[in-house]
Design a protein around this motif. Structure first.
Motif, short mmCIF file in Angstrom:
data_model
loop_
_atom_site.label_atom_id
_atom_site.label_comp_id
_atom_site.label_asym_id
_atom_site.label_seq_id
_atom_site.Cartn_x
_atom_site.Cartn_y
_atom_site.Cartn_z
N GLU A 107 0.71 -1.33 -0.17
CA GLU A 107 -0.13 -0.04 -0.13
C GLU A 107 0.61 1.32 0.08
OE1 GLU A 107 -3.23 0.06 2.66
OE2 GLU A 107 -3.57 -2.09 2.42
N PHE A 108 2.15 1.13 0.19
CA PHE A 108 2.93 2.37 0.28
C PHE A 108 4.04 2.25 -0.70
CE2 PHE A 108 0.39 1.86 4.28
CZ PHE A 108 -0.20 3.21 4.10
N PRO A 109 3.97 2.13 -1.85
CA PRO A 109 4.96 1.83 -2.88
C PRO A 109 6.24 2.72 -2.85
CG PRO A 109 3.35 2.63 -3.96
CD PRO A 109 2.75 2.53 -2.51
N GLU A 110 6.26 3.94 -2.28
CA GLU A 110 7.32 4.76 -2.33
C GLU A 110 8.20 4.83 -1.19
OE1 GLU A 110 5.96 9.02 -2.98
OE2 GLU A 110 4.40 8.22 -4.74
N ALA A 111 7.34 4.06 0.08
CA ALA A 111 8.46 3.94 1.23
C ALA A 111 9.50 3.16 1.34
CB ALA A 111 7.34 3.44 2.27
N CYS A 112 10.41 3.53 2.25
CA CYS A 112 11.56 2.63 2.48
C CYS A 112 11.26 2.04 3.86
CB CYS A 112 12.94 3.68 2.60
SG CYS A 112 14.28 2.74 3.39
N ILE A 113 11.22 0.83 3.97
CA ILE A 113 10.70 0.04 5.05
C ILE A 113 11.71 -0.98 5.73
CG2 ILE A 113 9.08 -1.65 6.26
CD1 ILE A 113 7.22 -0.46 4.09
N GLU A 114 12.22 -0.78 6.96
CA GLU A 114 13.67 -1.41 7.37
C GLU A 114 12.74 -2.34 8.73
OE1 GLU A 114 16.20 1.53 8.27
OE2 GLU A 114 16.17 2.61 6.26
N VAL A 115 13.57 -3.41 8.81
CA VAL A 115 13.17 -4.25 9.71
C VAL A 115 14.76 -4.41 10.78
CG1 VAL A 115 12.64 -6.73 10.85
CG2 VAL A 115 11.62 -5.46 8.70
N TYR A 116 14.82 -3.93 11.86
CA TYR A 116 15.72 -4.12 12.68
C TYR A 116 15.86 -5.19 13.58
CZ TYR A 116 17.07 0.84 11.10
OH TYR A 116 17.58 1.78 10.64
N THR A 117 17.00 -6.03 13.51
CA THR A 117 17.07 -7.11 14.33
C THR A 117 18.38 -6.93 15.02
OG1 THR A 117 18.31 -8.39 12.83
CG2 THR A 117 15.85 -9.05 12.68
N ALA A 118 18.63 -7.72 16.11
CA ALA A 118 19.74 -7.30 17.13
C ALA A 118 21.07 -7.10 16.15
CB ALA A 118 20.00 -8.36 17.99
#
Length: 273
Positions: A107-118
């Motif tokens: 739904e947000f094709p312009e976003a930069c999405i980041e998942v942070y793990t340890a």
């Protein structure tokens, strides 16, 4: 017993210790060193990972537990040891976070999405969407397919981050509320175009409480400039905001100091501590 024994300063990085886009001034470095030489404790509190912070704070005498991932990790800088983590996904019994991430991707094709793990920052959006800040950071990151991160019991998420236009982020927050993940999290803007989720009841402020357990009786002076710093300023014995902080952060602070460009940490050591 030094002049600053029993006192601690904990500082946000961007916009507080470091002018945005700049470096730590010689004046701030000298003031922090004098504070520590006088028996004080110094720590940082940031949304960054320890690795990402290292290039900015190299050479600083960090001698107290420091806060990373906006409160999801407490870290012993000298020992390079994680003291405590508060994973975002710990209470997600229905695996809602991966489902939310998948909807956000759609739904947000312009976003930069980041998942942070340890141990890493995983960018789950196309490289073309990358936040322009990334090449200037001091940490590793990887473009990772979301399906490689969906087993959150095996790989807990500490932080979920989106960079997008503010108007898009408002809809993104609405989606989080509709899907039920907002109820599992502490969500906040860390910049006008950044929105982050950490675990519920987790913040820089909650880790200040954990620092008190590590250093009983310490008097804590906290400084920060933006909304994600508000709880830390409220939890400290004294909260200080720079003159060019967000207006809501200045309202939370006990004192408003000089502008960040005028060497806020030196101002604190000379006038407050």
């Amino acid at each position: 017993m030094g002049k600053y024994t029993g006192k601690m300063i904990i500082s946000d990085l961007d916009g507080t210790l470091i002018p945005r886009g700049g470096v730590i001034s010689a004046e701030n470095k000298a003031a922090i060193q004098a504070f520590v030489d006088g028996g004080g404790r110094f720590a940082i509190a940031t949304g960054r990972t320890p690795e990402a912070a290292s290039g900015y704070v190299e050479g600083l005498p960090i001698n107290a537990p420091s806060v990373f991932f906006n409160g999801a990790m407490l870290y012993d800088w000298a020992a390079k040891k994680v003291l405590k983590t508060m994973p975002l996904t710990a209470k997600d019994t229905e695996n809602l976070w991966p489902a939310f991430a998948a909807r956000a991707l759609a739904e947000f094709p312009e976003a930069c999405i980041e998942v942070y793990t340890a141990d890493n920052c995983h960018i789950v959006t196309p490289e073309a969407n990358d936040d322009p800040r990334l090449p200037h950071e001091y940490y590793r990151y990887a473009h990772t397919e979301l399906d490689k991160l969906t087993d959150t019991a095996k790989t807990p998420w500490l932080k979920f981050f989106a960079c997008d236009k503010h108007a898009h982020l408002e809809k993104y927050v609405q989606l989080a509320e509709q899907m039920g993940v907002a109820a599992l999290a502490n969500g906040f803007y860390s910049e006008d175009n950044y929105y982050e989720f950490v675990a519920k009841d987790v913040s820089k402020g909650s880790m200040v409480a954990a620092i008190r357990e590590q250093l009983p009786g310490i008097e804590i002076i906290a400084c920060g400039d933006y909304l994600n710093d508000n709880e830390m300023l409220a939890e400290a014995d004294m909260g200080i905001a720079p003159a060019n902080a967000h207006e809501d952060t200045k309202k939370i602070a006990d004192r408003v100091g000089c502008r960040v460009e005028e060497h806020l940490l030196a101002w604190i050591v000379n006038n407050i501590s």
